[in-house]
Design an enzyme around this catalytic site. Structure first.
Site, PDB file in Angstrom:
ATOM      1  N   ILE A 277       9.245   5.205   3.287  1.00  0.00           N
ATOM      2  CA  ILE A 277       8.104   5.402   2.387  1.00  0.00           C
ATOM      3  C   ILE A 277       7.511   4.004   2.279  1.00  0.00           C
ATOM      4  CG2 ILE A 277       7.313   5.949   0.068  1.00  0.00           C
ATOM      5  CD1 ILE A 277       9.732   7.858  -0.180  1.00  0.00           C
ATOM      6  N   PRO A 278       6.366   3.759   2.904  1.00  0.00           N
ATOM      7  CA  PRO A 278       5.870   2.388   3.096  1.00  0.00           C
ATOM      8  C   PRO A 278       5.256   1.747   1.856  1.00  0.00           C
ATOM      9  CG  PRO A 278       4.312   3.944   4.000  1.00  0.00           C
ATOM     10  CD  PRO A 278       5.499   4.750   3.529  1.00  0.00           C
ATOM     11  N   CYS A 279       6.090   1.433   0.885  1.00  0.00           N
ATOM     12  CA  CYS A 279       5.617   0.820  -0.351  1.00  0.00           C
ATOM     13  C   CYS A 279       5.003  -0.556  -0.096  1.00  0.00           C
ATOM     14  CB  CYS A 279       6.731   0.744  -1.387  1.00  0.00           C
ATOM     15  SG  CYS A 279       8.229  -0.059  -0.805  1.00  0.00           S
ATOM     16  N   HIS A 280       5.355  -1.186   1.014  1.00  0.00           N
ATOM     17  CA  HIS A 280       4.771  -2.487   1.335  1.00  0.00           C
ATOM     18  C   HIS A 280       3.279  -2.369   1.617  1.00  0.00           C
ATOM     19  CE1 HIS A 280       5.777  -0.779   5.261  1.00  0.00           C
ATOM     20  NE2 HIS A 280       4.888  -1.609   5.792  1.00  0.00           N
ATOM     21  N   ARG A 281       2.793  -1.172   1.904  1.00  0.00           N
ATOM     22  CA  ARG A 281       1.371  -0.948   2.184  1.00  0.00           C
ATOM     23  C   ARG A 281       0.563  -0.646   0.934  1.00  0.00           C
ATOM     24  NH1 ARG A 281       2.849   3.011   7.166  1.00  0.00           N
ATOM     25  NH2 ARG A 281       3.649   1.392   8.567  1.00  0.00           N
TER      26      ARG A 281
END
Length: 184
Positions: free
Chosen positions: A138-142
């Site tokens: 789940i790309p929370c860095h984005r």
């Protein structure tokens, strides 16, 4: 979270950890500099777990993670996760974040608006990202703060790690250099 299985593996970015159960992947630990550090962080989040060889589906995810940290464009959106312990609002936020593709970003406020939660829910989105059990997948860095600012990142290395992951994907957060300077 007893009864979970996990493994630690090395990538170009450092040592990662992944935990799973029969329903899917339950935890992912972003890289640290040592196998022991990664294992300790992962075990703090899953409680008792059994170190194990991964099943085929988890092994395929590990291969994708290694390719990601080697700089290859990877889509994690189809990986089977077990988010049963998360409340409905967080699961909806995570589903929205999973739609943000490689090299793209969104903001806490944009995700809140997309889900019809209202601008005050941007904090809820931020809390969901901070508690993301499977960061990267789940790309929370984005997900960025208002105005496209980096914002926080609760993974090892904090905001520096977030920025490195975005740079790996070709995302540049600094304003572009002017093409031509004025003489006046």
């Amino acid at each position: 979270m007893a009864g979970h299985r996990y493994t630690i593996f090395e990538t170009a970015g450092g040592f990662c950890g992944i935990a799973w159960n029969d329903a899917g992947i339950t935890r992912f630990q972003l890289p640290t500099g040592s196998e022991l550090s990664t294992e300790n962080l992962l075990l703090r989040r899953i409680g008792d777990g059994q170190k194990s060889s991964p099943p085929t589906s988890v092994g395929e995810t590990i291969a994708l993670v290694k390719r990601y940290f080697a700089g290859e464009r990877i889509d994690f959106s189809d990986i089977r996760l077990d988010l049963a312990g998360q409340d409905k609002v967080f699961r909806n936020i995570y589903a929205a974040a999973r739609r943000i593709g490689w090299g793209h970003t969104s903001t806490y406020g944009t995700i809140a608006k997309e889900l019809g939660l209202g601008p005050e829910a941007a904090r809820d989105v931020g809390q969901a990202m901070a508690k993301n059990p499977v960061a990267l997948i789940i790309p929370c860095h984005r997900v960025l703060a208002a105005g496209g600012k980096l914002g926080g990142f609760s993974a090892p290395g904090g905001s520096t790690s977030k920025q490195r992951m975005l740079q790996l994907e070709g995302v540049r957060l600094a304003p572009p250099e002017p093409a031509q300077q004025s003489l006046f």
